[in-house]
Design an enzyme around this catalytic site. Structure first.
Site, PDB file in Angstrom:
ATOM      1  N   GLU A   1     -24.468   8.191 -40.226  1.00  0.00           N
ATOM      2  CA  GLU A   1     -24.287   8.035 -38.705  1.00  0.00           C
ATOM      3  C   GLU A   1     -24.580   9.782 -38.240  1.00  0.00           C
ATOM      4  O   GLU A   1     -24.256  10.521 -39.012  1.00  0.00           O
ATOM      5  CB  GLU A   1     -22.822   7.526 -38.173  1.00  0.00           C
ATOM      6  CG  GLU A   1     -22.576   6.534 -38.600  1.00  0.00           C
ATOM      7  CD  GLU A   1     -21.080   6.207 -38.503  1.00  0.00           C
ATOM      8  OE1 GLU A   1     -20.453   6.616 -37.522  1.00  0.00           O
ATOM      9  OE2 GLU A   1     -20.505   5.537 -39.506  1.00  0.00           O
TER      10      GLU A   1
ATOM     11  N   LYS B   1     -23.725  12.999 -36.554  1.00  0.00           N
ATOM     12  CA  LYS B   1     -22.567  13.933 -36.270  1.00  0.00           C
ATOM     13  C   LYS B   1     -22.487  14.448 -34.789  1.00  0.00           C
ATOM     14  O   LYS B   1     -23.345  15.398 -34.652  1.00  0.00           O
ATOM     15  CB  LYS B   1     -22.392  14.788 -37.272  1.00  0.00           C
ATOM     16  CG  LYS B   1     -20.989  15.327 -37.146  1.00  0.00           C
ATOM     17  CD  LYS B   1     -20.490  16.474 -38.231  1.00  0.00           C
ATOM     18  CE  LYS B   1     -19.135  17.191 -38.112  1.00  0.00           C
ATOM     19  NZ  LYS B   1     -19.165  17.991 -36.880  1.00  0.00           N
TER      20      LYS B   1
ATOM     21  N   ASP C   1     -21.575  16.665 -31.246  1.00  0.00           N
ATOM     22  CA  ASP C   1     -20.734  17.474 -31.184  1.00  0.00           C
ATOM     23  C   ASP C   1     -20.204  17.770 -29.786  1.00  0.00           C
ATOM     24  O   ASP C   1     -20.879  17.721 -28.920  1.00  0.00           O
ATOM     25  CB  ASP C   1     -21.581  18.982 -31.227  1.00  0.00           C
ATOM     26  CG  ASP C   1     -20.788  20.039 -31.660  1.00  0.00           C
ATOM     27  OD1 ASP C   1     -19.645  19.966 -31.832  1.00  0.00           O
ATOM     28  OD2 ASP C   1     -21.393  21.312 -31.388  1.00  0.00           O
TER      29      ASP C   1
ATOM     30  N   TYR D   1     -17.163   5.684 -33.244  1.00  0.00           N
ATOM     31  CA  TYR D   1     -17.795   5.370 -34.756  1.00  0.00           C
ATOM     32  C   TYR D   1     -16.596   4.991 -35.731  1.00  0.00           C
ATOM     33  O   TYR D   1     -17.009   4.780 -36.713  1.00  0.00           O
ATOM     34  CB  TYR D   1     -18.499   6.576 -35.156  1.00  0.00           C
ATOM     35  CG  TYR D   1     -17.600   7.803 -34.879  1.00  0.00           C
ATOM     36  CD1 TYR D   1     -16.524   8.042 -35.730  1.00  0.00           C
ATOM     37  CD2 TYR D   1     -17.941   8.882 -33.850  1.00  0.00           C
ATOM     38  CE1 TYR D   1     -15.639   9.307 -35.398  1.00  0.00           C
ATOM     39  CE2 TYR D   1     -17.137   9.859 -33.613  1.00  0.00           C
ATOM     40  CZ  TYR D   1     -16.133  10.200 -34.588  1.00  0.00           C
ATOM     41  OH  TYR D   1     -15.372  11.423 -34.284  1.00  0.00           O
TER      42      TYR D   1
ATOM     43  N   LYS E   1     -24.120  19.288 -42.724  1.00  0.00           N
ATOM     44  CA  LYS E   1     -24.468  19.996 -41.459  1.00  0.00           C
ATOM     45  C   LYS E   1     -25.834  20.493 -41.469  1.00  0.00           C
ATOM     46  O   LYS E   1     -26.349  21.142 -42.564  1.00  0.00           O
ATOM     47  CB  LYS E   1     -23.428  21.452 -41.676  1.00  0.00           C
ATOM     48  CG  LYS E   1     -22.041  21.053 -41.439  1.00  0.00           C
ATOM     49  CD  LYS E   1     -21.704  20.052 -40.192  1.00  0.00           C
ATOM     50  CE  LYS E   1     -21.428  20.938 -38.953  1.00  0.00           C
ATOM     51  NZ  LYS E   1     -20.300  21.690 -38.875  1.00  0.00           N
TER      52      LYS E   1
ATOM     53  N   CYS F   1      -3.651  51.128 -44.776  1.00  0.00           N
ATOM     54  CA  CYS F   1      -3.424  49.998 -43.708  1.00  0.00           C
ATOM     55  C   CYS F   1      -3.947  50.609 -42.307  1.00  0.00           C
ATOM     56  O   CYS F   1      -3.374  51.505 -41.955  1.00  0.00           O
ATOM     57  CB  CYS F   1      -2.147  49.463 -43.637  1.00  0.00           C
ATOM     58  SG  CYS F   1      -1.554  48.052 -42.543  1.00  0.00           S
TER      59      CYS F   1
ATOM     60  N   CYS G   1      -0.120  50.340 -40.359  1.00  0.00           N
ATOM     61  CA  CYS G   1       1.262  51.228 -40.638  1.00  0.00           C
ATOM     62  C   CYS G   1       0.689  52.164 -41.825  1.00  0.00           C
ATOM     63  O   CYS G   1       1.655  52.992 -42.153  1.00  0.00           O
ATOM     64  CB  CYS G   1       2.287  50.224 -41.236  1.00  0.00           C
ATOM     65  SG  CYS G   1       1.733  49.397 -43.021  1.00  0.00           S
TER      66      CYS G   1
ATOM     67  N   CYS H   1      -2.140  45.022 -47.677  1.00  0.00           N
ATOM     68  CA  CYS H   1      -1.164  46.032 -47.462  1.00  0.00           C
ATOM     69  C   CYS H   1       0.142  45.685 -47.946  1.00  0.00           C
ATOM     70  O   CYS H   1       0.915  44.501 -47.672  1.00  0.00           O
ATOM     71  CB  CYS H   1      -0.940  46.152 -45.802  1.00  0.00           C
ATOM     72  SG  CYS H   1       0.419  47.135 -45.395  1.00  0.00           S
TER      73      CYS H   1
ATOM     74  N   CYS I   1       5.362  46.394 -41.728  1.00  0.00           N
ATOM     75  CA  CYS I   1       3.872  46.390 -41.154  1.00  0.00           C
ATOM     76  C   CYS I   1       3.964  45.336 -39.915  1.00  0.00           C
ATOM     77  O   CYS I   1       4.170  44.085 -40.281  1.00  0.00           O
ATOM     78  CB  CYS I   1       2.865  45.962 -42.178  1.00  0.00           C
ATOM     79  SG  CYS I   1       1.388  45.895 -41.446  1.00  0.00           S
TER      80      CYS I   1
END
Length: 664
Positions: free
Chosen positions: A110, A112, A114, A221, A308, A402, A405, A420, A426
């Site tokens: 089938e 697909k 969107d 479907y 896809k 980081c 922090c 980190c 943090c």
């Protein structure tokens, strides 16, 4: 003819004309004649309100106002599909399913579409509910809005089952989308970006009369329910058409992957001629008995795969790279781009994944880069246009500390990402952990969203998720955009979350690598947070599907004094940190250590019920027969090769009645 009979006759006539026009695309009367009949019916219904019918064709104009869309659990979970991007992926998928089922395999292919996923529930031939996908477990009730979509039947015809759900996509055809945009431009408003997002947004409009003005369509479907008397996916599509649903005619029944590839190649070219957006092909095992045998992973059906089409690509300039800190401390580099349109949306940022990816692509500031939507969802950089690189460009040096922090980052051996290690200090990690804790699949705290969590942390009101249970209405009212009602809802939502079951509390704690499925397995095995906290690494690894990496992470979590203190507070606040007596009822160790295969079709019990009984009694369900298999619960139509393998390995077969007697 009585007034009631007149009204009934007009309703039947108009419903049939509606079906001919919007589903079959073969109108048998003019728009003018249709409108005259509709006005006649509206006039009669207004004069004789005692004959009101919520499913009358006159009700499609909308008018119902929905301020808050109620969230309702799906009776049957809405799974997402696994994606494939190459023919090799599909070959691998076929090889996997051939190991699990016997006999020839046919495929239903089938397109697909969107759009916005929808689940419609029908009882006695009437539309009673329309839910969005939501998180797959529960969705928003958008029934009033969906009733305005002309291709959605309000009443079915033919030999439909008493009750079932049917899934599909709400789409906005290009023609209607373009017309809507022309009208918006004419009145000086910003045009909509793409049909998919516009269709999805339409479902959540508060005024159903506004939804009725939009030329939405509904393509179906997948039928799901119990005792539906259907044998194959292809037959179910045919039946759905007969009952009055709009089912795309592109679907084809095919006997081999070679034929599937031909279907894919054809539609990769001809999809551009379609009136709707489509981004791939869905391949399903046709036999519903084989589908049941294959079952599901934690997220997807094993019997279906989405192929896809190649994602759209664009090129744009890389302006800068920023670094985001996740709730586990993982650092994700993000490319900040010169805004560019891609697949109907404006893209300004793209993921760069990790330091290795930056090095592999040799991405540098100022580069012209090629961007595509990975799986058509998250934009990613796939290459650099070296012909446009400036001579003075410098290699990108990955950060060492980081960005939030300033703690020095660590990278464990075999790990792709930097982390980190400042777990408790943090801020993005603290906010991220609390946001995970309150999320829908975890504690599902109503009235509390991600933005509010950030406000609470930044205001110093909370520093970890146990602090939530000390919040008062007076503390939260001064927060930005927080009215009295919102504050009441937030505090009430936190209080309600105390009844969330142990497996979801365990998932909510945010232990690294402990997702939903692992949390369920650990909760079932250890039955309490106390027992889990004392488990050794060897003990943890012996739990089904728990590897060394997960075991180490669980132990690391419980070594932290701060985490133990938080858990003690959660106990004090009354959260469910052990399996309840109700859940323990009916559970036993009768099948402990047993590995059991279920095969065939059963008379008195469903496969899901069998799996639950096996797991509730300490056994493990396996999808394939091996020397480790303890026994097989065999129903009708068990595959001959499975029977042969069982005989060769001397594995006993028992029927459903013998199994039920065994665990009695």
């Amino acid at each position: 003819m009585t007034i009631k009979e007149q009204i009934q006759k007009l309703r039947i006539e108009l419903s049939e004309h509606n079906y001919n026009y919007y589903v079959l695309d073969k109108p048998t009367i003019s728009d003018y004649e249709f409108d005259i009949k509709l006005k006649e019916l509206q006039s009669l219904e207004a004069k004789y309100p005692e004959f009101f019918d919520a499913n009358s064709p006159t009700q499609r104009v909308g008018g119902e106002i929905t301020k808050n869309f109620e969230t309702i659990p799906h009776e049957f979970r809405m799974f997402s599909l696994d994606n494939s991007y190459s023919k090799e992926d599909l070959n691998d998928w076929e090889a996997r399913i051939k190991k699990l089922i016997d006999g020839d395999i046919q495929y239903t292919c089938e397109l697909k579409y969107d759009g916005a996923s929808i689940s419609l529930t029908y009882e006695n031939g009437l539309l009673v509910r329309a839910l969005t996908r939501g998180d797959g477990f529960q969705g928003d009730n958008v029934t009033a809005n969906v009733k305005t979509i002309k291709s959605v039947p309000l009443k079915l015809k033919g030999d439909f089952p008493q009750k079932f759900d049917i899934r599909g996509e709400i789409v906005l055809p290009f023609e209607g989308f373009n017309k809507m945009n022309e009208e918006r431009i004419e009145i000086g408003e910003e045009p909509y970006r793409n049909p998919r997002n516009t269709a999805s947004g339409s479902l959540k409009l508060q005024d159903s009369a506004e939804v009725a003005k939009r030329p939405l369509d509904c393509l179906l479907y997948h039928i799901i329910g119990t005792n539906l008397n259907l044998k194959t996916q292809f037959e179910s599509l045919e039946k759905a058409r007969q009952w009055g649903f709009k089912v795309p005619k592109a679907a084809k029944l095919l006997s081999s992957l070679d034929e599937v590839f031909e279907f894919i190649n054809y539609w990769d070219v001809h999809r551009h001629d379609l009136p709707y957006e489509t981004d791939g092909v869905v391949i399903k095992v046709n036999s519903l008995a084989q589908q049941e045998e294959l079952g599901y992973t934690a997220k997807s059906p094993r019997w279906a795969m989405a192929y896809k089409f190649k994602a759209e690509q664009v090129s744009t300039k890389l302006n800068s790279i920023s670094y985001q800190v996740g709730r586990t401390g993982a650092i994700t580099p993000v490319a900040n781009l010169e805004p560019v349109e891609l697949a109907g949306t404006i893209v300004k940022r793209a993921s760069l994944h990790n330091a290795d990816q930056i090095e592999k692509l040799d991405v540098r500031l100022g580069d012209e880069v090629f961007v595509e939507k990975g799986g058509e969802i998250i934009p990613k950089i796939i290459a650099v246009d070296l012909s446009k690189r400036k001579s003075d460009s410098k290699r990108t040096v990955y950060i060492t500390h980081c960005p939030e922090c300033h703690t020095e980052l660590v990278r464990q051996e075999g790990e792709a990402q930097h982390y980190c290690p400042n777990y408790n200090g943090c801020k993005p990690q603290i906010i991220g952990r609390i946001q995970h804790f309150i999320s829908r699949k975890a504690m599902d705290i109503e009235g509390l969203g991600g933005e509010t969590v950030a406000l609470l942390v930044n205001a110093g009101l909370i520093n970890n998720y146990s602090d939530l249970y000390e919040l008062t209405k007076e503390q939260v009212i001064p927060l930005e955009r927080m009215a009295e009602k919102s504050a009441d809802n937030l505090v009430e939502g936190i209080n309600k979350s105390r009844s969330i079951p142990f497996e979801r509390v365990l998932y909510a704690l945010g232990i690294r690598y402990v997702g939903e499925t692992v949390a369920k397995k650990l909760a079932k095995h250890y039955k309490s947070i106390e027992a889990l906290s004392k488990a050794s690494q060897d003990d943890l690894v012996n739990v089904d599907e728990i590897g060394v990496k997960i075991a180490e992470s669980v132990q690391e979590f419980f070594k932290s004094e701060a985490n133990i203190e938080i858990i003690d507070r959660l106990k004090h606040y009354g959260l469910q940190l052990e399996i309840s007596a109700e859940q323990l009822e009916g559970q036993s160790d009768k099948l402990k250590g047993e590995i059991i295969v279920i095969s065939g079709v059963f008379e008195t019990i469903s496969r899901d019920e069998l799996k639950k009984l096996i797991e509730d009694n300490g056994g493990k369900v396996s999808s394939s027969i091996s020397s480790k298999t303890s026994f097989i619960v065999a129903g009708d139509n068990m595959g001959p090769s499975k029977k042969l393998k069982a005989e060769q390995l001397n594995i006993s077969l028992i029927n459903e009645y013998e199994f039920l007697q065994k665990i009695k």
